[in-house]
Every structure is written in structure tokens, then in C-alpha cells.
Scaffold this active site. Structure first.
Site, short mmCIF file in Angstrom:
data_model
loop_
_atom_site.label_atom_id
_atom_site.label_comp_id
_atom_site.label_asym_id
_atom_site.label_seq_id
_atom_site.Cartn_x
_atom_site.Cartn_y
_atom_site.Cartn_z
N SER A 139 0.85 -1.20 0.00
CA SER A 139 0.00 0.00 0.00
C SER A 139 0.88 1.24 0.00
CB SER A 139 -0.88 0.02 1.25
OG SER A 139 -1.51 1.28 1.39
N TYR A 153 -1.48 -0.81 10.40
CA TYR A 153 -1.68 -1.26 9.02
C TYR A 153 -0.51 -0.78 8.15
CZ TYR A 153 -3.78 -1.19 4.30
OH TYR A 153 -4.03 -1.35 2.96
P1 NAP Z 1 -11.53 -5.85 0.88
O1 NAP Z 1 -12.42 -5.34 -0.19
O2 NAP Z 1 -11.79 -5.46 2.30
O3 NAP Z 1 -11.50 -7.46 0.77
C1 NAP Z 1 -10.80 -8.19 1.74
C2 NAP Z 1 -10.72 -9.64 1.31
O4 NAP Z 1 -9.87 -10.32 2.24
C3 NAP Z 1 -12.05 -10.37 1.34
O5 NAP Z 1 -12.06 -11.31 0.28
C4 NAP Z 1 -12.00 -11.11 2.70
O6 NAP Z 1 -12.79 -12.30 2.72
C5 NAP Z 1 -10.54 -11.46 2.76
N1 NAP Z 1 -10.01 -11.75 4.10
C6 NAP Z 1 -10.00 -10.94 5.19
N2 NAP Z 1 -9.37 -11.56 6.22
C7 NAP Z 1 -8.96 -12.77 5.76
C8 NAP Z 1 -8.25 -13.85 6.32
N3 NAP Z 1 -7.82 -13.83 7.59
N4 NAP Z 1 -8.01 -14.95 5.55
C9 NAP Z 1 -8.44 -15.00 4.25
N5 NAP Z 1 -9.11 -13.99 3.67
C10 NAP Z 1 -9.37 -12.89 4.41
O7 NAP Z 1 -9.98 -5.46 0.58
P2 NAP Z 1 -9.33 -4.60 -0.63
O8 NAP Z 1 -9.57 -3.17 -0.37
O9 NAP Z 1 -9.68 -5.21 -1.92
O10 NAP Z 1 -7.77 -4.84 -0.31
C11 NAP Z 1 -7.00 -5.85 -0.94
C12 NAP Z 1 -5.55 -5.57 -0.67
O11 NAP Z 1 -5.22 -4.28 -1.18
C13 NAP Z 1 -5.19 -5.52 0.82
O12 NAP Z 1 -3.91 -6.08 1.03
C14 NAP Z 1 -5.17 -4.04 1.13
O13 NAP Z 1 -4.35 -3.75 2.23
C15 NAP Z 1 -4.60 -3.52 -0.17
N6 NAP Z 1 -4.86 -2.09 -0.38
C16 NAP Z 1 -6.12 -1.63 -0.53
C17 NAP Z 1 -6.34 -0.27 -0.73
C18 NAP Z 1 -7.71 0.32 -0.90
O14 NAP Z 1 -7.83 1.55 -0.93
N7 NAP Z 1 -8.76 -0.50 -1.02
C19 NAP Z 1 -5.25 0.60 -0.78
C20 NAP Z 1 -3.97 0.09 -0.64
C21 NAP Z 1 -3.79 -1.26 -0.45
P3 NAP Z 1 -14.24 -12.34 3.49
O15 NAP Z 1 -15.07 -11.26 2.89
O16 NAP Z 1 -14.73 -13.74 3.22
O17 NAP Z 1 -13.93 -12.12 4.96
#
Ligand code: NAP
Length: 244
Positions: A139, A153
Site C-alpha cells: 500500500s 496497518y
Molecule cells: P476488501 O475489499 O476489504 O477485501 C478483503 C478480502 O480479504 C475479502 O475477500 C475477505 O474475505 C478477505 N479476508 C479478510 N481476512 C482474511 C483472512 N484472515 N483470511 C483470508 N481472507 C481474508 O480489501 P481490498 O480493499 O480489496 O484490499 C485488498 C488488498 O489491497 C489488501 O492487502 C489491502 O491492504 C490492499 N490495499 C487496498 C487499498 C484500498 O484503498 N482499497 C489501498 C492500498 C492497499 P471475506 O469477505 O470472506 O472475509
């Protein structure tokens, strides 16, 4: 070599967009999820009908070592051994300053966002040949530190950056590439977990490109890093943060 991708936390957000992007390029897909079985199964149905590739969803808490070992064994049996791993899982919790954080929260963040990347990579490497690849999802927070929101985080993402560098050098001579993407503010549900569903819109005026990003814009970079088009790229980082 047939290509089979495992996307941790692949049922929603950036992970789901990546699963679709890779399916469109012929990969067999294994979606890992934790709690929301319906979201995972809906995505499996969509991918199978839209892209005609093999696709399964496997439940596992990837912060738990035994569940990670079982996840990879189940994938071997139900799909094929992994050739391309996307360490995408990531959690954050309610916005607060460090002075209010307890050990339970900090450890949960680190176990899910860092330990899982080590464990999943370990299991993947056992199965990988030259030409295989790993992409870690970090991130922009690893550069900004996320003060007043979630320094835990941000610190976990700093660890992902260093993990990427170290693992890429361990595996470079074996022909397995390891790279990293660093998204900025992307429209997914993760911001609601921090207590602010409208966070991307709130900060968009401070982003040089004056907008948040879409999950598909991150997925395309992940897919490129995994692909043979990036065959001489390892230990590298792509920032997807609209100029931040
Ligand atoms: P998200 O929409 O919140 O989705 C999270 C996913 O992770 C869901 O599929 C959830 O499954 C799964 N999950 C959570 N805890 C878990 C565990 N212990 N074991 C297995 N699966 C688990 O997340 P996102 O925003 O797409 O983020 C994806 C990645 O991008 C992350 O690493 C995040 O830090 C990074 N990121 C995101 C942003 C942003 O702005 N969105 C920015 C920078 C980096 P369930 O729904 O079944 O619990």
C-alpha cells in the site's frame, strides 16, 4: 506450463477484480476467502460462465498456519498446484492513534497482513518451477505511515515491502519472480472496516489525479507483473496511487 493462480482474500475488492482479470487471460483460478461464502461462490459462478476457465473458492483464515497448509493441499486436489500467487489479503481496523491501540489489534493486523504472506509464499514455493511468479499487495501507506488512522496497518505494509525485496532475491536464481503493487485510495469495502466508508471521496481532492482508483486498475498491474511480459522484472514495485 498451465497457469493456475491463487488469490488470497480474492472474493471482494482488488482480489476479485484480479481473479476476473486473470481468468480473462486463461488462468485457472482459486479464490481464497475467510467469512463471506456467498460473495466467493457468486464470483466463482460469474468467472466460470464468463471466461470458461476452471475456478474454485476455498475458505481459509490465511493468518493460521494449519489452514494455509490445508488451503494449498485442497487446491492441489481440487484444481492444480499453484503457479502464480497473489498475496492480496489485507485488513485494517477502526481509525485511531497509536496511543489507543492494544496488542490484540496490532497482532491481528500483522498476522493477517504479514505472516500470511510468508506462509502462503512458503507453501507456493514448494510447488513452483522456473517461470512461476508471486505478487504481493502492499500500500501507499508504507510510505505515508497513515498517522491518526492505522499506523499498525501502514507498518504491516512496510513489512510487505521488505518481504518482497528479500524473497525476490532468495528466488531470483531459481527463476521465480516476486514483485509488489502499492495501491493508494481504491474504491472497495476495506474503508468501511476502518469506520469511514466514504474515505476515498473525502481524500480525493488531495490526490494529484483528483480521484480514487478502481480495483481493475490495480488488477491490470498485478496481471502484468505475473505475466511473461514482465519476465525480467523482480523485486520491483508499482505504485498505483494517482501520483501520491
Ligand atoms: P476488501 O475489499 O476489504 O477485501 C478483503 C478480502 O480479504 C475479502 O475477500 C475477505 O474475505 C478477505 N479476508 C479478510 N481476512 C482474511 C483472512 N484472515 N483470511 C483470508 N481472507 C481474508 O480489501 P481490498 O480493499 O480489496 O484490499 C485488498 C488488498 O489491497 C489488501 O492487502 C489491502 O491492504 C490492499 N490495499 C487496498 C487499498 C484500498 O484503498 N482499497 C489501498 C492500498 C492497499 P471475506 O469477505 O470472506 O472475509
Amino acid at each position: 506450463m498451465g497457469k493456475t493462480a491463487l488469490i488470497t482474500g480474492g472474493s471482494r475488492g482488488i482480489g476479485a477484480a484480479t481473479a476476473k482479470y486473470l481468468a480473462a487471460r486463461g488462468y485457472g483460478i482459486c479464490i481464497n476467502y475467510h467469512t463471506n461464502e456467498q460473495a466467493a461462490q457468486t464470483l466463482v459462478t460469474q468467472i466460470k460462465s464468463e471466461f470458461q476457465v476452471p475456478c474454485i473458492a476455498l475458505r481459509a483464515d490465511v493468518s493460521d498456519e494449519a489452514q494455509v497448509v490445508r488451503l494449498f493441499a485442497d487446491m492441489d486436489e481440487q484444481l492444480a498446484p499453484v503457479t502464480h500467487l497473489v498475496n492480496n489479503v489485507g485488513v485494517l481496523f477502526k481509525q485511531m492513534t497509536v496511543s489507543d491501540m492494544d496488542a490484540e489489534r496490532i497482532n491481528k493486523t500483522l498476522a493477517t497482513n504479514v505472516t500470511s504472506y510468508f506462509l502462503c509464499s512458503r507453501e507456493a514455493i514448494k510447488r513452483m518451477q522456473p517461470g512461476c511468479a508471486i505478487v504481493n499487495v502492499s500500500s501507499v501507506a508504507s510510505r505515508t505511515g497513515s498517522p491518526g488512522e492505522y499506523v499498525d496497518y501502514a507498518a504491516s505494509k512496510g513489512a510487505v515491502d521488505v518481504f518482497t525485496r528479500g524473497l525476490s532475491l532468495e528466488l531470483a536464481g531459481k527463476g521465480i519472480r516476486v514483485n509488489c503493487v502499492r495501491p493508494g485510495f481504491i474504491y472497495t469495502d476495506i474503508h468501511a472496516d476502518g469506520g469511514e466508508p466514504g474515505r476515498v471521496d473525502r481524500v480525493s481532492g488531495q490526490i494529484p489525479m483528483l480521484r480514487g482508483g478502481q480495483p481493475e486498475e490495480v488488477a491490470s498491474a498485478i496481471a502484468w507483473l505475473l505475466s511473461d511480459e514482465a519476465s525480467y522484472v523482480t523485486g520491483s514495485f508499482i505504485d498505483l496511487a494517482g501520483g501520491r
